[in-house]
Design a protein around this motif. Structure first.
Motif, PDB file in Angstrom:
ATOM      1  N   GLY A 184      58.265  23.164  88.660  1.00  0.00           N
ATOM      2  CA  GLY A 184      57.015  23.900  88.783  1.00  0.00           C
ATOM      3  C   GLY A 184      57.128  25.394  88.553  1.00  0.00           C
ATOM      4  N   GLY A 185      58.267  25.875  88.096  1.00  0.00           N
ATOM      5  CA  GLY A 185      58.429  27.311  87.875  1.00  0.00           C
ATOM      6  C   GLY A 185      57.635  27.811  86.683  1.00  0.00           C
ATOM      7  N   ALA A 186      57.452  29.120  86.620  1.00  0.00           N
ATOM      8  CA  ALA A 186      56.715  29.737  85.519  1.00  0.00           C
ATOM      9  C   ALA A 186      57.459  29.524  84.207  1.00  0.00           C
ATOM     10  CB  ALA A 186      56.523  31.226  85.792  1.00  0.00           C
ATOM     11  N   GLN A 187      56.756  29.003  83.218  1.00  0.00           N
ATOM     12  CA  GLN A 187      57.387  28.643  81.948  1.00  0.00           C
ATOM     13  C   GLN A 187      57.726  29.845  81.081  1.00  0.00           C
ATOM     14  OE1 GLN A 187      57.995  25.211  81.117  1.00  0.00           O
ATOM     15  NE2 GLN A 187      57.535  25.104  83.307  1.00  0.00           N
ATOM     16  N   GLY A 188      56.894  30.871  81.137  1.00  0.00           N
ATOM     17  CA  GLY A 188      57.099  32.024  80.270  1.00  0.00           C
ATOM     18  C   GLY A 188      56.806  31.699  78.817  1.00  0.00           C
ATOM     19  N   LEU A 189      56.816  32.710  77.972  1.00  0.00           N
ATOM     20  CA  LEU A 189      56.681  32.539  76.523  1.00  0.00           C
ATOM     21  C   LEU A 189      58.082  32.675  75.960  1.00  0.00           C
ATOM     22  CD1 LEU A 189      53.450  34.688  76.011  1.00  0.00           C
ATOM     23  CD2 LEU A 189      53.652  32.214  76.396  1.00  0.00           C
ATOM     24  N   PHE A 190      58.676  31.537  75.616  1.00  0.00           N
ATOM     25  CA  PHE A 190      60.123  31.426  75.468  1.00  0.00           C
ATOM     26  C   PHE A 190      60.491  30.765  74.148  1.00  0.00           C
ATOM     27  CE2 PHE A 190      64.203  29.571  77.452  1.00  0.00           C
ATOM     28  CZ  PHE A 190      64.878  30.777  77.347  1.00  0.00           C
ATOM     29  N   TRP A 191      61.341  31.437  73.379  1.00  0.00           N
ATOM     30  CA  TRP A 191      61.803  30.917  72.091  1.00  0.00           C
ATOM     31  C   TRP A 191      63.325  30.835  72.085  1.00  0.00           C
ATOM     32  CZ3 TRP A 191      57.699  34.099  72.700  1.00  0.00           C
ATOM     33  CH2 TRP A 191      56.514  33.818  72.006  1.00  0.00           C
ATOM     34  N   LYS A 192      63.844  30.024  71.187  1.00  0.00           N
ATOM     35  CA  LYS A 192      65.285  29.935  70.967  1.00  0.00           C
ATOM     36  C   LYS A 192      65.540  30.088  69.474  1.00  0.00           C
ATOM     37  CE  LYS A 192      69.279  26.851  71.654  1.00  0.00           C
ATOM     38  NZ  LYS A 192      69.709  25.518  72.172  1.00  0.00           N
ATOM     39  N   ALA A 193      66.365  31.071  69.128  1.00  0.00           N
ATOM     40  CA  ALA A 193      66.725  31.304  67.726  1.00  0.00           C
ATOM     41  C   ALA A 193      68.206  31.020  67.547  1.00  0.00           C
ATOM     42  CB  ALA A 193      66.409  32.732  67.330  1.00  0.00           C
ATOM     43  N   THR A 194      68.556  30.305  66.486  1.00  0.00           N
ATOM     44  CA  THR A 194      69.958  29.949  66.271  1.00  0.00           C
ATOM     45  C   THR A 194      70.356  30.196  64.817  1.00  0.00           C
ATOM     46  OG1 THR A 194      69.338  27.635  65.851  1.00  0.00           O
ATOM     47  CG2 THR A 194      70.011  28.219  68.095  1.00  0.00           C
ATOM     48  N   LYS A 454      62.239  34.152  61.238  1.00  0.00           N
ATOM     49  CA  LYS A 454      62.083  32.925  60.465  1.00  0.00           C
ATOM     50  C   LYS A 454      62.226  33.197  58.971  1.00  0.00           C
ATOM     51  CE  LYS A 454      59.061  30.464  63.721  1.00  0.00           C
ATOM     52  NZ  LYS A 454      57.691  29.901  63.936  1.00  0.00           N
ATOM     53  N   ASP A 455      61.643  34.313  58.529  1.00  0.00           N
ATOM     54  CA  ASP A 455      61.698  34.653  57.104  1.00  0.00           C
ATOM     55  C   ASP A 455      63.136  34.900  56.639  1.00  0.00           C
ATOM     56  OD1 ASP A 455      58.978  34.430  56.927  1.00  0.00           O
ATOM     57  OD2 ASP A 455      58.575  36.577  57.074  1.00  0.00           O
ATOM     58  N   LYS A 456      63.990  35.289  57.565  1.00  0.00           N
ATOM     59  CA  LYS A 456      65.389  35.519  57.221  1.00  0.00           C
ATOM     60  C   LYS A 456      66.191  34.220  57.172  1.00  0.00           C
ATOM     61  CE  LYS A 456      65.492  40.172  59.284  1.00  0.00           C
ATOM     62  NZ  LYS A 456      65.777  40.939  58.057  1.00  0.00           N
ATOM     63  N   GLY A 457      65.525  33.110  57.471  1.00  0.00           N
ATOM     64  CA  GLY A 457      66.176  31.808  57.372  1.00  0.00           C
ATOM     65  C   GLY A 457      66.754  31.280  58.664  1.00  0.00           C
ATOM     66  N   TYR A 458      66.504  31.958  59.787  1.00  0.00           N
ATOM     67  CA  TYR A 458      67.034  31.482  61.066  1.00  0.00           C
ATOM     68  C   TYR A 458      66.117  30.418  61.651  1.00  0.00           C
ATOM     69  CZ  TYR A 458      69.436  35.946  60.488  1.00  0.00           C
ATOM     70  OH  TYR A 458      70.161  36.989  59.990  1.00  0.00           O
ATOM     71  N   THR A 459      66.700  29.540  62.429  1.00  0.00           N
ATOM     72  CA  THR A 459      65.914  28.510  63.122  1.00  0.00           C
ATOM     73  C   THR A 459      65.351  29.103  64.394  1.00  0.00           C
ATOM     74  OG1 THR A 459      67.320  26.746  62.249  1.00  0.00           O
ATOM     75  CG2 THR A 459      65.977  26.237  64.204  1.00  0.00           C
ATOM     76  N   VAL A 460      64.025  29.123  64.504  1.00  0.00           N
ATOM     77  CA  VAL A 460      63.369  29.687  65.684  1.00  0.00           C
ATOM     78  C   VAL A 460      62.354  28.659  66.191  1.00  0.00           C
ATOM     79  CG1 VAL A 460      62.046  31.612  66.638  1.00  0.00           C
ATOM     80  CG2 VAL A 460      63.592  32.003  64.691  1.00  0.00           C
TER      81      VAL A 460
END
Length: 464
Positions: A184-194, A454-460
């Motif tokens: 139930g914690g706050a989800q936040g606006l959260f991304w993962k880039a690899t 994303k435009d640089k080709g990274y997975t986000v």
């Protein structure tokens, strides 16, 4: 030892005293003389837990300073703690299965056992999912098994009086455990880039927070714990005085003049009216430049009182993770810094600074009936807690403030520069993981940081 410890960690528990705020990527900072700051009698073992618990809204920060934190908790104070803890648990929406049954809360019986039994009773009133493993073990056994009671080398000492500090710690652990168990914690606006073996966790921040934004979801906290370092726009807890001194010098006039010498008489008189309306001294802003006053007034517009503003500052997402990094020894790096952000505002033409100050003054003196700035900001906090990216982005992008000329200075070139630095992190040799906290607006506006990565080709990917 205690003064030394507080000198390093004092901001962690009393950050609002510094008056530090970052809003929409701009810094507004007031210096504080740490030597004059009160030193609350907080035990080193409790600081990490209280850093979390104070964000939940279950006890006021005043408790640190009222002289009773290491004394036995009174019945009235414990009743307040119980009620606020119950209110926090109620927000999870769990069904209740009967009336709350508490042991006697007579002041003379306020032992650790009384506190433990009361907190267990709070939890027991809910219909709990199987994940809680709420079996037939005794309350003490259950809470000890779940890590809510830890004790010392002398054992649990349940018969001893419970201090205010101990009660606050136990209640904080109960809230975190309950929220984590039901996710139930706050989800936040959260991304993962690899990219390759490198990972960036990208958290969009709300710079002024609220209790509903805590505890932060365990997945986000775990990502932070697994990261090698923290990257922020500005390191507000730096021990290096030079960046803050540089910024502070930009905010004031150093040539013997005051604000009155740099704005029209009409503007200055309006400011005095606003000061009176807000309960401030007539000359409260005399030493500051117009852009500083405008930023201050913009913050006031989001809160009814200076006390509410101070609390919102202490609950800011950036500050929370900066404090967490300070407590855990995690390296902190800046994407921008005080100098860049200070120069950004200080270089605004004087006539534009006065024009924007007048806009802020007029908004306070003659508010329009359809002005919903404060309510809109509360919605942003709510969307952030829910992890509702679509609602947040729609509201944020359609807000008048974001479309203003002043807001346009905050986006664009800055984002390109930040995206370049983040790309460098993803291109590092080896395996690296960084946790990045940047104002959410920089992540949701089309063509800015997320899109540029994303435009640089990274997975986000956005993490729900």
């Amino acid at each position: 030892m205690k003064r030394s410890l507080w000198g390093k960690l004092g901001r962690v528990l009393t950050s609002s005293l510094l008056g530090s705020t970052i809003i929409l990527g701009s810094a507004l900072t007031a210096q504080a003389d740490e030597a004059q700051m009160p030193v609350p009698d907080i035990s080193p073992w409790s600081i990490g837990t209280l850093h979390e618990g104070e964000k939940y809204g279950i006890f006021p920060l005043d408790w640190y300073y009222d002289g009773t934190f290491q004394q036995a908790i009174t019945a009235d104070k414990f009743q307040s703690l119980l009620e606020d803890t119950a209110a926090k648990l109620d927000k999870l929406g769990l069904s209740k299965q009967g009336e709350l049954e508490l042991p006697s809360l007579a002041e003379a019986a306020m032992t650790r056992e009384t506190v433990v039994l009361s907190l267990h009773a709070l939890l027991a009133q809910y219909e709990l999912p199987e994940a809680f493993e709420f079996d037939k073990s005794t309350p003490v056994e259950y809470l000890q098994h779940k890590g809510i009671i830890e004790g010392t080398g002398r054992g649990l000492e349940l018969e001893q009086p419970c201090t205010v500090e101990q009660a606050a710690v136990l209640a904080s652990r109960l809230v975190e455990y309950t929220y984590d168990t039901v996710q139930g914690g706050a989800q936040g606006l959260f991304w993962k880039a690899t990219h390759g073996d490198n990972t960036l966790y990208l958290l969009g921040s709300i710079h002024l927070g609220s209790p509903e934004m805590y505890p932060v979801d365990k997945e986000v906290r775990d990502a932070f714990a697994a990261s090698d370092d923290l990257w922020v726009e500005v390191n507000m807890v730096t021990e290096d005085p030079e960046p803050l001194n540089y910024f502070t010098q930009l905010t004031v006039y150093n040539d013997g003049t005051t604000l009155k010498n740099h704005v029209s008489q009409e503007t200055y008189e309006k400011l005095q009216e606003v000061n009176e309306l807000l309960g401030l001294h007539a000359n409260a802003f005399d030493t500051f430049k117009p852009w500083v006053v405008t930023n201050n007034l913009s913050l006031f517009s989001l809160s009814n009182t200076t006390e509410n503003l101070a609390l919102a500052q202490a609950l800011g997402v950036d500050l929370y993770f900066l404090q967490s990094a300070l407590l855990t020894g995690k390296p902190i790096h800046e994407l921008e810094g005080f100098k860049l952000q200070g120069d950004l505002f200080n270089n605004i033409a004087p006539e534009v600074q006065e024009e924007e100050l007048n806009q802020a003054l007029d908004a306070i003196l003659n508010p329009s009936e359809d002005d919903d700035t404060a309510e809109q900001f509360r919605l942003w906090q709510q969307y952030w807690a829910q992890g509702d990216l679509d609602s947040f982005a729609e509201s944020f992008l359609n807000s008048a403030d974001v479309k203003s000329e002043s807001a346009q200075r905050l986006f664009g070139e800055r984002d390109t520069n930040m995206a370049k630095k983040l790309a460098e992190l993803l291109e590092q040799e080896g395996e690296n993981t960084s946790f990045v906290v940047v104002g959410a607006g920089h992540f949701v506006i089309e063509g800015l940081i997320i899109d540029q990565l994303k435009d640089k080709g990274y997975t986000v990917e956005f993490i729900q």
